[in-house]
Design an enzyme around this catalytic site. Structure first.
Site, PDB file in Angstrom:
ATOM      1  N   SER A 244       0.839  -1.190   0.000  1.00  0.00           N
ATOM      2  CA  SER A 244       0.000   0.000   0.000  1.00  0.00           C
ATOM      3  C   SER A 244       0.885   1.255   0.000  1.00  0.00           C
ATOM      4  O   SER A 244       1.748   1.404  -0.863  1.00  0.00           O
ATOM      5  CB  SER A 244      -0.946  -0.061   1.199  1.00  0.00           C
ATOM      6  OG  SER A 244      -1.991   0.857   1.087  1.00  0.00           O
ATOM      7  N   ASP A 476      -8.627  -3.947  -6.500  1.00  0.00           N
ATOM      8  CA  ASP A 476      -8.144  -3.372  -5.246  1.00  0.00           C
ATOM      9  C   ASP A 476      -8.904  -2.079  -4.973  1.00  0.00           C
ATOM     10  O   ASP A 476      -8.938  -1.185  -5.822  1.00  0.00           O
ATOM     11  CB  ASP A 476      -6.640  -3.094  -5.357  1.00  0.00           C
ATOM     12  CG  ASP A 476      -6.001  -2.739  -4.018  1.00  0.00           C
ATOM     13  OD1 ASP A 476      -6.576  -1.913  -3.279  1.00  0.00           O
ATOM     14  OD2 ASP A 476      -4.914  -3.266  -3.733  1.00  0.00           O
ATOM     15  N   HIS A 504      -7.357  -5.724  -1.009  1.00  0.00           N
ATOM     16  CA  HIS A 504      -6.259  -4.756  -1.021  1.00  0.00           C
ATOM     17  C   HIS A 504      -4.934  -5.487  -0.847  1.00  0.00           C
ATOM     18  O   HIS A 504      -4.706  -6.113   0.188  1.00  0.00           O
ATOM     19  CB  HIS A 504      -6.467  -3.748   0.111  1.00  0.00           C
ATOM     20  CG  HIS A 504      -5.438  -2.670   0.164  1.00  0.00           C
ATOM     21  ND1 HIS A 504      -4.896  -2.091  -0.956  1.00  0.00           N
ATOM     22  CD2 HIS A 504      -4.849  -2.055   1.224  1.00  0.00           C
ATOM     23  CE1 HIS A 504      -4.023  -1.162  -0.596  1.00  0.00           C
ATOM     24  NE2 HIS A 504      -3.971  -1.125   0.722  1.00  0.00           N
TER      25      HIS A 504
END
Length: 535
Positions: A244, A476, A504
């Site tokens: 991320s 995502d 994610h």
């Protein structure tokens, strides 16, 4: 914008930010140093202009930084079996080394063997604001594949301003409770003023409690801290897995130190070339994509409170939006000992939290059923609290504070005031009829930040770096797949690995295809073939 990585399996709902505090964007635009910098004294400072490419730092370490690069860590027991902890010093201001330090928490678990030790593997779970040390000790240090843990010392450092590393603090528990319940879909001027006041109060709290540190928590500074740690650990090159926001941190490192790149895995990638408003809007589209996938799954189950087998995903969305609007007018009980009720803001966060991981969808169906059919908001409140990292005693981790602090330093604000938000509402609502309005207004928070941004959008090429592996998931919610494609194309040595699926990030989330490709790269240095896709 939202963007935390999911530390599986112990914290299934760690998302990536917060609707109010995190909406500033998790992509930091960097300040970089001029190639003409001297190897003596402090490093020169240069801001990357919009559209520019991040410039590498000089290879020679400035003499003023030598004490930091030469420090010895005093490792001690952490109280967690198998892990050691230490404190590392870095300059608070890289332009003025020696004028003040920041103390960074580091943890490691030594390679277990068998097999030759490959060095240190640094991990970061995202955020910005996620505790890398907590992630290492609760998941990565015990949950990464045994073959990887056998060959690498598993290492983490909490970035400056985060968790154990001189955390940025803004509001206390009660004030945070009020902040998280602020209406982010204002219906009139009075509610707009209340939202603006909430942003200002949060920003003022950060400025009052962390005035010196607040100017020095940028992603480029955190990347420079990682290079000190690399040297202190005795590694010639950095091996790293970032998820991320951690992908932006890792890519920034590669852009600043391309010759020191070892094996970098960037999972759930961000695109550093986009400005804050576009990033927020594209992430809004990502949440809509994830919600459409959830909606299709929900109506296949008899307990879906948003529709039945004949209900279209768009109608599921309209049904959820109608429920949010009902909560906006009349919050429902939750049984919370502090008296919190479930209004639109907390309910929206509860739903968003479950978008990060498809294994949370049954929990979301149950929570929605209780809320919509029984006026019991406890389930959605629990999802929201998990997302915000609020414990049962009403205490919050510093995730929200650190998230906003980094975001607002790294990019210019998405909006300068309510008028700009109102003009952008149609575009955001088109991006997501369910979440667009709230996410647009949440993007206003950095307009009131007490310190100005130091970064701008830019490309990262990292010319001369070893192969870098970028991983993207097609549905995502927080880091839309086009961002992974873009970053992989920017990086001169980037290779894109695609997971066709939900959730994610992809590594360590159940795909043997993804995991084997990443593990082979970490252990052998061989990236997957170009265009490889897993499902």
């Amino acid at each position: 914008m939202h963007m935390r990585r999911t530390p599986r399996p112990t914290r299934p709902l760690r998302a990536s930010g917060v609707l109010l505090a995190a909406a500033a964007l998790l992509i930091s635009a960097c300040s970089s140093e001029s190639p003409s910098g001297s190897s003596s004294g402090s490093s020169p400072r240069a801001t990357v202009p919009t559209g520019a490419v991040l410039t590498p730092l000089p290879r020679a370490t400035p003499s003023a930084l030598a004490p930091y690069y030469g420090q010895k860590l005093n490792w001690r027991s952490c109280g967690v079996p198998g892990f050691e902890c230490a404190t590392m010093k870095a300059p608070l201001d890289y332009d003025k080394p020696g004028s003040g330090d920041v103390r960074l928490a580091v943890s490691r678990k030594k390679a277990t063997g068998p097999g030759e030790r490959l060095g240190s593997l640094l991990v970061n779970p995202g955020g910005p604001g996620g505790s890398a040390v907590g992630y290492l000790q609760s998941y990565a240090g015990v949950g990464y594949p045994a073959e990887v843990r056998a060959r690498y010392d598993m290492v983490a450092v909490d970035p400056r301003g985060v968790a154990r590393s001189e955390p940025v603090e803004c509001l206390n528990g009660r004030a945070m409770d009020a902040y998280t319940q602020t209406d982010t879909t204002p219906d009139d001027g009075r509610e707009t003023d209340q939202l603006v006041e909430a942003f200002k109060k949060f920003a003022e709290g950060c400025g009052a409690h962390s005035p010196g540190l607040l100017r020095h928590v940028s992603t480029v500074e955190a990347a420079r801290d990682m290079d000190i740690l690399r040297a202190v650990l005795g590694d010639e090159k950095l091996t790293y897995v970032g998820a991320s926001y951690g992908t932006f941190l890792g890519a920034t490192y590669a852009g600043l130190y391309p010759d020191r790149v070892g094996r970098l895995v960037l999972d759930g990638a961000l695109d550093p070339s986009l400005d804050a408003r576009r990033l927020n809007k594209e992430q809004t589209e990502g949440f809509e994509t994830a919600f459409q996938s959830f909606a299709k799954d929900c109506v296949r189950h008899s307990d879906c409170p948003l529709g039945d087998a004949g209900t279209s995903p768009d109608q599921v969305g309209r049904n959820l939006k109608a429920f949010f609007q009902k909560l906006d007018k009349e919050p429902i009980p939750t049984g919370d000992p502090d008296g919190r009720k479930l209004g639109e803001a907390l309910a929206t966060i509860g739903v968003i939290a479950a978008m990060y991981d498809e294994t949370a969808w049954p929990q979301l169906r149950d929570a929605l059923t209780s809320a919509m059919r029984k006026d019991d908001g406890a389930g959605l409140l629990a999802l929201s609290d998990s997302y915000y990292e609020r414990d049962a005693d009403g205490r919050y981790a510093n995730l929200m504070s650190a998230n906003a602090a980094v975001n607002c330093l790294d990019l210019p604000p998405a909006f300068s005031g309510p008028d700009q938000v109102e003009r952008s509402l149609p575009a955001f609502e088109k991006a997501s009829p369910v979440f667009g309005e709230g996410l647009a207004w949440a993007s206003l928070n950095c307009a009131y930040w007490p310190v100005g941004n130091t970064g701008e959008p830019h490309r990262i090429e990292a010319k001369g770096a070893a192969p870098i592996l970028v991983v993207g998931t097609t549905r995502d919610p927080a880091t839309p797949y086009p961002w992974a494609r873009s970053l992989a194309s920017q990086l001169s040595s980037g290779t894109l690995l695609t997971y066709v699926g939900d959730g994610h990030t992809a590594y360590g989330r159940g795909s043997a295809c993804i995991d084997s490709a990443v593990d082979r790269y970490l252990l052998q240095g061989v990236p997957p073939e170009k265009g490889k896709r897993c499902s």
